[in-house]
Design a protein around this motif. Structure first.
Motif, short mmCIF file in Angstrom:
data_model
loop_
_atom_site.label_atom_id
_atom_site.label_comp_id
_atom_site.label_asym_id
_atom_site.label_seq_id
_atom_site.Cartn_x
_atom_site.Cartn_y
_atom_site.Cartn_z
N UNK A 174 10.66 -22.93 -1.77
CA UNK A 174 11.90 -23.38 -2.40
C UNK A 174 11.96 -24.89 -2.31
N UNK A 175 12.74 -25.50 -3.17
CA UNK A 175 12.85 -26.96 -3.19
C UNK A 175 13.50 -27.46 -1.90
N UNK A 176 13.05 -28.60 -1.44
CA UNK A 176 13.58 -29.17 -0.20
C UNK A 176 13.54 -30.69 -0.29
N UNK A 177 14.69 -31.34 -0.20
CA UNK A 177 14.80 -32.78 -0.39
C UNK A 177 13.95 -33.59 0.59
N UNK A 178 13.94 -33.27 1.90
CA UNK A 178 13.26 -34.17 2.85
C UNK A 178 11.74 -34.09 2.89
N UNK A 179 11.12 -33.14 2.19
CA UNK A 179 9.70 -32.87 2.43
C UNK A 179 8.83 -34.10 2.22
N UNK A 180 8.98 -34.80 1.10
CA UNK A 180 8.11 -35.95 0.85
C UNK A 180 8.35 -37.05 1.88
N UNK A 181 9.60 -37.28 2.26
CA UNK A 181 9.89 -38.26 3.30
C UNK A 181 9.27 -37.84 4.62
N UNK A 182 9.31 -36.54 4.90
CA UNK A 182 8.76 -36.04 6.16
C UNK A 182 7.26 -36.30 6.26
N UNK A 183 6.57 -36.29 5.13
CA UNK A 183 5.12 -36.50 5.15
C UNK A 183 4.74 -37.92 5.53
N UNK A 184 5.71 -38.83 5.65
CA UNK A 184 5.41 -40.19 6.10
C UNK A 184 5.18 -40.27 7.60
N UNK A 185 5.49 -39.21 8.35
CA UNK A 185 5.33 -39.23 9.80
C UNK A 185 3.86 -39.22 10.21
N UNK A 186 3.53 -39.85 11.34
CA UNK A 186 2.17 -39.74 11.87
C UNK A 186 1.73 -38.30 12.10
N UNK A 187 2.68 -37.40 12.31
CA UNK A 187 2.35 -35.98 12.51
C UNK A 187 1.60 -35.40 11.33
N UNK A 468 22.05 -27.90 3.90
CA UNK A 468 22.20 -29.34 3.73
C UNK A 468 20.87 -30.00 3.40
N UNK A 469 19.79 -29.51 4.03
CA UNK A 469 18.47 -30.08 3.76
C UNK A 469 18.03 -29.81 2.33
N UNK A 470 18.47 -28.68 1.76
CA UNK A 470 18.04 -28.30 0.42
C UNK A 470 18.80 -29.04 -0.68
N UNK A 471 19.96 -29.60 -0.35
CA UNK A 471 20.78 -30.27 -1.36
C UNK A 471 20.13 -31.59 -1.80
N UNK A 472 20.28 -31.97 -3.06
CA UNK A 472 19.80 -33.28 -3.50
C UNK A 472 20.64 -34.38 -2.88
#
Length: 532
Positions: A174-187, A468-472
């Motif tokens: 399902x769509x999730x707003x933070x995913x691309x931002x989350x991929x910026x982590x060193x993790x 909340x995470x799923x909302x644009x």
């Protein structure tokens, strides 16, 4: 910035005898890579961390030290813009989001090689995603598990698909707003598949970054500039990370020239550093410290007991005495930069008389409460945990609580102990440092799923965090997080204490230091004055 206490330079100098002299750095016997036409940097830079990195694999822990070290060796598909925090190209030069928001297609940078000489391709990227999913499936509390919600029974992760050697698709359920931002982590740094297969990622990461592993471990580590790096190498040829847990020793090490910079400037060091003209860079508040409450331990499941605890704690005094100027007293868990403050916050104000009244009306019957606190560390969210514990414990005792102190060295697995579902921690001191620019980093990690730290059993709360995470991005999302802040202030899974600033000090050779609010500075961006 002036501190509020008299510095103790004499005491600090007395501690200097405990510092180890810089020893010669040994290579690991690997043949050097071919140098391109560019010249290689030759300067050595030593940076003191406030704690040892428990592992060099950022996929398995969220500690600042592990992430900072790993960020020099591993790169993700995207990185965070230093000004906005938004994703910008890294190993991926571009990406396309599907119309339904359920997939991202990344085009990989051409000609990039891992430190072991193997080429970066889509298969290597998917090998990393498969590994992260496997760890999460085993129940590990990882960044992947938090971002993709693997602990709530309905993982967001769909698949990583090789579209071509240079193109990879990440699909979501399902769509999730933070995913691309989350991929910026060193993790989410991409490691060599060969290194992953060898099982040495925790002790010898092999990535594509500007620095490669030479020797050492999370206590003392030596990296060298990567001659095959696709980007800018900068001024540092040899980068050493050294652990110096005591704030005064970090100060002395810098003044004696044994390190070139250090994290977590202690309160007593701000004034001496200013008088001596030493550069001190302050991070914006992007963390929260808190007094955790484990509802699995009776009678902490009683709301009146939790309210009494909050009423007994003088958060204003804690901030004034134990945090640098500019630190904000916290009444919620999101830092102010998100501008998603609750509109009906009900965290009790400091009122010792009210605390006594609540306690008398509660189910508390004088049981000793085991209060865990870390020793021998300075954290971005809490520089003086032992002193903060002492003040809070005294305040709780005055309100009528019986406190049993449980000091644990940070390096002895403190975090694991206070997050253990079977642990006996009643109260504990901890915090959370921002890792990427989205409120879900705080809410999802702390309150998005059942865990052993707070023992919250509230599916509707978990659902609200997930929604909340799923909302644009926009007003509806901001209102959703403000509502969650209000709700947490009533539930009180923890007492928020502070949104602190933290600081880095650097020596005179540094002309520019790329400070970040996350603490994941890129050391190939450090600029040094030319050698005399």
């Amino acid at each position: 910035m002036a501190p509020r206490r008299t510095p103790r330079p004499a005491a600090a100098l007395a501690l200097a005898a405990g510092l180890l002299a810089l020893s010669a750095c040994s290579a690991d016997g690997r043949a050097p890579g071919p140098e391109a036409s560019r010249s290689m940097p030759e300067a050595t830079f030593v940076f003191a961390n406030a704690a040892a990195a428990p592992t060099l694999d950022p996929a398995t822990t969220s500690t600042v030290e592990t992430s900072r070290i790993a960020a020099q060796m591993l790169e993700g598909l995207v990185r965070a813009d230093p000004s906005t925090g938004e994703p910008v190209p890294a190993l991926a030069t571009s990406w396309e989001r599907s119309a339904d928001g359920r997939s991202y297609t990344f085009e990989l940078r051409d000609g990039v090689r891992f430190h072991d000489g193997t080429a970066l391709d889509a298969a290597a990227v998917c090998a990393n995603f498969d590994r992260w999913e496997s760890h999460a499936a085993d129940g590990a509390r990882t960044s992947f598990a938090t971002v993709f919600r693997t602990a709530t029974g309905g993982s967001l992760y769909g698949a990583c698909t090789v579209e071509s050697d240079s193109s990879v698709e990440l699909s979501l359920t399902s769509a999730r707003t933070p995913v691309l931002r989350a991929l910026t982590q060193p993790a989410f740094g991409i490691a060599s598949p060969a290194a992953l297969a060898s099982g040495t990622q925790g002790s010898h990461p092999v990535g594509t970054g500007p620095f490669r592993f030479e020797s050492g471990d999370g206590t003392r580590l030596v990296l060298s500039a990567n001659p095959d790096y696709w980007g800018e190498l900068g001024d540092i040829g040899t980068l050493e990370f050294r652990t110096v847990a005591e704030p005064e020793l970090r100060y002395v090490a810098l003044r004696l020239g044994q390190v070139d910079g250090y994290d977590q400037v202690g309160l007593d060091s701000f004034a001496p550093l200013a008088r001596e003209g030493v550069q001190v860079f302050q991070r914006d508040p992007y963390s929260v410290s808190y007094l955790g409450i484990n509802q699995n331990v009776a009678p902490l499941d009683d709301p009146d007991v939790r309210a009494a605890i909050a009423s007994a704690v003088d958060r204003g005094a804690i901030v004034r005495e134990h945090y640098p100027d500019g630190t904000r007293v916290a009444d919620q868990f999101l830092p102010a930069r998100f501008a998603m403050d609750g509109t009906d916050l009900q965290v009790p104000a400091y009122d010792p008389q009210r605390a006594k009244e609540l306690l008398e009306a509660s189910s508390y019957d004088g049981e000793p409460l085991r209060f865990y606190y870390p020793r021998n560390t300075s954290r971005t969210y809490m520089q003086e945990p032992e002193k903060i514990y002492a003040d809070i414990a005294a305040q709780l005792v005055r309100a009528g609580f019986v406190i049993e102190p449980v000091p644990v060295d940070w390096s002895d697995g403190y975090v694991q102990q206070v997050q253990d579902p079977d642990g006996d921690h009643a109260l504990h001191l901890l915090g959370w440092n921002g890792g990427y620019r989205d409120p879900d980093y705080f809410m999802g990690a702390l309150f998005g799923a059942p865990d052993g730290e707070f023992a919250i059993d509230d599916p509707s709360l978990f659902g609200a965090v997930d929604r909340a995470a799923a909302l644009p991005d926009g007003e509806e999302r901001s209102r959703a997080y403000a509502s969650i802040n209000d709700r947490l202030s009533r539930v009180l899974p923890a007492v928020p204490l502070a949104h602190p600033i933290s600081a880095v000090a650097v020596g005179g050779s540094v002309t520019s230091f790329p400070l970040t609010s996350t603490g994941y500075e890129d050391f190939n961006q450090v600029r040094l004055a030319p050698a005399p």
